[in-house]
Design a protein around this motif. Structure first.
Motif, PDB file in Angstrom:
ATOM      1  N   VAL A  48       0.716  13.520   3.292  1.00 25.85           N
ATOM      2  CA  VAL A  48      -0.259  13.080   2.599  1.00 25.85           C
ATOM      3  C   VAL A  48      -1.634  12.676   3.538  1.00 25.85           C
ATOM      4  O   VAL A  48      -2.690  12.462   3.104  1.00 25.85           O
ATOM      5  CB  VAL A  48      -0.383  12.153   1.217  1.00 25.85           C
ATOM      6  N   SER A  49      -1.390  12.687   4.811  1.00 28.35           N
ATOM      7  CA  SER A  49      -2.216  12.158   5.772  1.00 28.35           C
ATOM      8  C   SER A  49      -3.727  12.880   5.515  1.00 28.35           C
ATOM      9  O   SER A  49      -4.612  12.052   5.688  1.00 28.35           O
ATOM     10  CB  SER A  49      -1.792  12.021   7.079  1.00 28.35           C
ATOM     11  N   GLU A  50      -3.778  14.087   5.323  1.00 26.69           N
ATOM     12  CA  GLU A  50      -5.095  14.706   5.162  1.00 26.69           C
ATOM     13  C   GLU A  50      -6.028  14.312   4.121  1.00 26.69           C
ATOM     14  O   GLU A  50      -6.943  14.399   3.986  1.00 26.69           O
ATOM     15  CB  GLU A  50      -4.944  16.127   5.178  1.00 26.69           C
ATOM     16  N   ARG A  51      -5.429  13.579   3.266  1.00 23.49           N
ATOM     17  CA  ARG A  51      -6.101  13.142   1.908  1.00 23.49           C
ATOM     18  C   ARG A  51      -6.127  11.582   2.068  1.00 23.49           C
ATOM     19  O   ARG A  51      -6.636  11.092   1.217  1.00 23.49           O
ATOM     20  CB  ARG A  51      -5.277  13.477   0.914  1.00 23.49           C
ATOM     21  N   VAL A  52      -6.019  11.087   3.134  1.00 21.98           N
ATOM     22  CA  VAL A  52      -5.894   9.372   3.236  1.00 21.98           C
ATOM     23  C   VAL A  52      -7.168   9.426   4.195  1.00 21.98           C
ATOM     24  O   VAL A  52      -7.204   9.867   5.192  1.00 21.98           O
ATOM     25  CB  VAL A  52      -4.794   8.874   3.847  1.00 21.98           C
ATOM     26  N   ARG A  53      -8.025   8.279   3.812  1.00 21.56           N
ATOM     27  CA  ARG A  53      -8.991   7.688   4.740  1.00 21.56           C
ATOM     28  C   ARG A  53      -8.877   6.389   5.059  1.00 21.56           C
ATOM     29  O   ARG A  53      -8.625   5.577   4.070  1.00 21.56           O
ATOM     30  CB  ARG A  53     -10.574   8.178   3.991  1.00 21.56           C
ATOM     31  N   PHE A  54      -9.295   5.945   6.261  1.00 25.38           N
ATOM     32  CA  PHE A  54      -9.154   4.639   6.666  1.00 25.38           C
ATOM     33  C   PHE A  54     -10.458   3.938   7.072  1.00 25.38           C
ATOM     34  O   PHE A  54     -11.067   4.735   8.064  1.00 25.38           O
ATOM     35  CB  PHE A  54      -8.153   4.345   7.795  1.00 25.38           C
ATOM     36  N   ILE A  55     -11.301   3.321   6.510  1.00 25.03           N
ATOM     37  CA  ILE A  55     -12.613   2.664   6.857  1.00 25.03           C
ATOM     38  C   ILE A  55     -12.139   1.095   7.474  1.00 25.03           C
ATOM     39  O   ILE A  55     -11.847   0.171   6.865  1.00 25.03           O
ATOM     40  CB  ILE A  55     -13.418   2.476   5.702  1.00 25.03           C
ATOM     41  N   HIS A  56     -12.431   1.188   8.600  1.00 29.74           N
ATOM     42  CA  HIS A  56     -12.025  -0.019   9.257  1.00 29.74           C
ATOM     43  C   HIS A  56     -13.057  -1.337   9.362  1.00 29.74           C
ATOM     44  O   HIS A  56     -14.534  -0.842   9.486  1.00 29.74           O
ATOM     45  CB  HIS A  56     -11.768   0.256  10.901  1.00 29.74           C
ATOM     46  N   ALA A  57     -13.088  -2.403   9.021  1.00 33.57           N
ATOM     47  CA  ALA A  57     -13.925  -3.318   8.967  1.00 33.57           C
ATOM     48  C   ALA A  57     -15.267  -2.828   8.323  1.00 33.57           C
ATOM     49  O   ALA A  57     -16.207  -2.983   8.826  1.00 33.57           O
ATOM     50  CB  ALA A  57     -14.347  -3.959  10.263  1.00 33.57           C
ATOM     51  N   PRO A  58     -15.139  -2.536   6.873  1.00 32.76           N
ATOM     52  CA  PRO A  58     -16.483  -2.064   6.351  1.00 32.76           C
ATOM     53  C   PRO A  58     -17.320  -3.091   6.279  1.00 32.76           C
ATOM     54  O   PRO A  58     -17.011  -4.572   6.058  1.00 32.76           O
ATOM     55  CB  PRO A  58     -15.836  -1.724   4.870  1.00 32.76           C
TER      56      PRO A  58
ATOM     57  N   GLN B 184       0.743  -1.120   0.007  1.00 29.15           N
ATOM     58  CA  GLN B 184       0.133  -0.061   0.068  1.00 29.15           C
ATOM     59  C   GLN B 184       0.986   1.305   0.033  1.00 29.15           C
ATOM     60  O   GLN B 184       0.083   2.485  -0.369  1.00 29.15           O
ATOM     61  CB  GLN B 184      -1.067   0.069   1.146  1.00 29.15           C
ATOM     62  N   GLY B 185       2.015   1.094   0.339  1.00 32.91           N
ATOM     63  CA  GLY B 185       2.813   2.294   0.499  1.00 32.91           C
ATOM     64  C   GLY B 185       3.153   2.792  -0.979  1.00 32.91           C
ATOM     65  O   GLY B 185       3.196   4.121  -1.036  1.00 32.91           O
ATOM     66  N   VAL B 186       3.194   2.169  -1.927  1.00 28.55           N
ATOM     67  CA  VAL B 186       3.354   2.711  -3.120  1.00 28.55           C
ATOM     68  C   VAL B 186       2.196   3.750  -3.618  1.00 28.55           C
ATOM     69  O   VAL B 186       2.325   4.572  -4.547  1.00 28.55           O
ATOM     70  CB  VAL B 186       3.670   1.594  -4.303  1.00 28.55           C
ATOM     71  N   LEU B 187       0.884   3.507  -3.322  1.00 27.49           N
ATOM     72  CA  LEU B 187      -0.142   4.074  -3.468  1.00 27.49           C
ATOM     73  C   LEU B 187      -0.126   5.619  -2.737  1.00 27.49           C
ATOM     74  O   LEU B 187      -0.314   6.594  -3.278  1.00 27.49           O
ATOM     75  CB  LEU B 187      -1.378   3.416  -3.120  1.00 27.49           C
ATOM     76  N   LEU B 188       0.497   5.465  -1.832  1.00 27.16           N
ATOM     77  CA  LEU B 188       0.813   6.788  -0.726  1.00 27.16           C
ATOM     78  C   LEU B 188       1.853   7.765  -1.654  1.00 27.16           C
ATOM     79  O   LEU B 188       1.598   8.957  -1.718  1.00 27.16           O
ATOM     80  CB  LEU B 188       1.353   6.443   0.557  1.00 27.16           C
ATOM     81  N   GLU B 189       2.689   6.950  -2.067  1.00 27.37           N
ATOM     82  CA  GLU B 189       3.898   7.647  -3.023  1.00 27.37           C
ATOM     83  C   GLU B 189       3.376   8.290  -4.119  1.00 27.37           C
ATOM     84  O   GLU B 189       3.551   9.357  -4.355  1.00 27.37           O
ATOM     85  CB  GLU B 189       4.930   6.840  -3.107  1.00 27.37           C
ATOM     86  N   ALA B 190       2.577   7.374  -4.598  1.00 30.85           N
ATOM     87  CA  ALA B 190       1.690   7.889  -6.112  1.00 30.85           C
ATOM     88  C   ALA B 190       0.742   9.031  -5.593  1.00 30.85           C
ATOM     89  O   ALA B 190       0.772  10.182  -6.253  1.00 30.85           O
ATOM     90  CB  ALA B 190       0.915   6.701  -6.403  1.00 30.85           C
ATOM     91  N   LEU B 191       0.255   9.021  -4.522  1.00 30.53           N
ATOM     92  CA  LEU B 191      -0.549  10.289  -4.028  1.00 30.53           C
ATOM     93  C   LEU B 191      -0.138  11.625  -3.890  1.00 30.53           C
ATOM     94  O   LEU B 191      -0.445  12.435  -4.383  1.00 30.53           O
ATOM     95  CB  LEU B 191      -1.717  10.061  -2.762  1.00 30.53           C
ATOM     96  N   LYS B 192       1.254  11.434  -3.188  1.00 28.17           N
ATOM     97  CA  LYS B 192       2.003  12.553  -3.168  1.00 28.17           C
ATOM     98  C   LYS B 192       2.497  13.128  -4.328  1.00 28.17           C
ATOM     99  O   LYS B 192       2.537  14.328  -4.564  1.00 28.17           O
ATOM    100  CB  LYS B 192       3.246  12.227  -2.300  1.00 28.17           C
ATOM    101  N   GLU B 193       2.717  12.293  -5.304  1.00 25.93           N
ATOM    102  CA  GLU B 193       2.906  12.744  -6.892  1.00 25.93           C
ATOM    103  C   GLU B 193       1.793  13.569  -7.549  1.00 25.93           C
ATOM    104  O   GLU B 193       1.872  13.994  -8.358  1.00 25.93           O
ATOM    105  CB  GLU B 193       3.532  11.655  -7.801  1.00 25.93           C
ATOM    106  N   CYS B 194       0.518  13.195  -7.064  1.00 31.61           N
ATOM    107  CA  CYS B 194      -0.612  13.797  -7.482  1.00 31.61           C
ATOM    108  C   CYS B 194      -0.968  15.238  -6.936  1.00 31.61           C
ATOM    109  O   CYS B 194      -2.058  15.556  -6.617  1.00 31.61           O
ATOM    110  CB  CYS B 194      -1.718  12.969  -7.285  1.00 31.61           C
ATOM    111  N   GLU B 195       0.065  16.238  -6.537  1.00 35.50           N
ATOM    112  CA  GLU B 195       0.024  17.368  -5.997  1.00 35.50           C
ATOM    113  C   GLU B 195      -0.891  18.212  -6.793  1.00 35.50           C
ATOM    114  O   GLU B 195      -1.427  19.350  -6.281  1.00 35.50           O
ATOM    115  CB  GLU B 195       1.157  17.910  -5.776  1.00 35.50           C
ATOM    116  N   ASP B 196      -0.984  17.943  -8.166  1.00 32.48           N
ATOM    117  CA  ASP B 196      -1.892  18.990  -8.766  1.00 32.48           C
ATOM    118  C   ASP B 196      -3.248  18.288  -8.822  1.00 32.48           C
ATOM    119  O   ASP B 196      -4.260  19.065  -9.486  1.00 32.48           O
ATOM    120  CB  ASP B 196      -1.304  18.983 -10.530  1.00 32.48           C
TER     121      ASP B 196
END
Length: 207
Positions: free
Chosen positions: A83-93, A43-55
């Protein structure tokens, strides 16, 4: 991975389909990562990708699954990358929440380094969500050419796919139709039938 019947005609119970993404603190557009957060899920690669989506500051990344010690590590990585403000965690949906999250997602991203089968992409396929998966053999086997294949460890490639899914959703229509057709090939009845044939063949080999 989820244990739901990916080929049921009623994938999620109807009484639980009223969940709203807003009620989960999720806003569109967002990329969905569905399942547990073990290290091999990458999942870390998605966080790094999100950081690259600054635009695309409005783009969210949603992790839906069991939030445990591994989820805490993913959260800390998000904080480290800013990027934590742009990340959501949904536990046991619930099934209804999963249904809503998949239905409204701009993209279902599954960047696993290794995978035994991979049910989340097939669930997304049945609900006609765009799918991007890591470029590993199992997904070529289960999804054929019905998904966007991305190098597992390439954040820039994931960022490009995420942006494309948001900016040009109509470009995914052919893949979406193909993926839904491919997913319908899998069902528990056929699986049970094939397993029975294997067991019988080994228990009572032909003489």
């Amino acid at each position: 991975d989820w244990s739901s019947d990916v080929c049921s005609s009623d994938l999620f119970p109807s009484h639980d389909r009223l969940a709203s993404i807003e009620g989960m603190g999720v806003n569109r557009p967002y990329v969905l990562a569905l399942g547990n957060m073990y290290p091999h899920k990458n999942q870390g690669v998605l966080l790094e990708a999100l950081k690259e989506c600054e635009d695309m500051p409005q783009l969210q990344l949603v992790f839906a699954g069991r939030y445990d010690a591994f989820g805490e590590k993913v959260k800390k990585t998000a904080e480290r990358l800013g990027v934590s403000e742009r990340v959501r965690f949904i536990h046991a949906p619930t099934d209804g929440e999963i249904h809503a999250l998949i239905t409204h997602a701009s993209l279902l991203a599954h960047p696993a380094r290794i995978e035994g089968f991979g049910i989340p992409p097939l669930e997304a396929a049945l609900l006609k969500a765009p799918i991007a998966v890591s470029d590993i053999p199992i997904f070529h086997e289960t999804l054929k050419e019905s998904a966007q294949f991305v190098p597992a460890e390439d954040p820039s490639a994931w960022a490009a796919v995420m942006k494309h899914a948001v900016e040009a959703p109509e470009a995914w229509n052919t893949l979406i139709v193909s993926a839904a057709r491919q997913a319908k090939r899998y069902n528990w009845e056929e699986c049970a039938k094939e397993m029975k044939e294997v067991y019988l063949a080994h228990a009572f080999p032909r003489l």
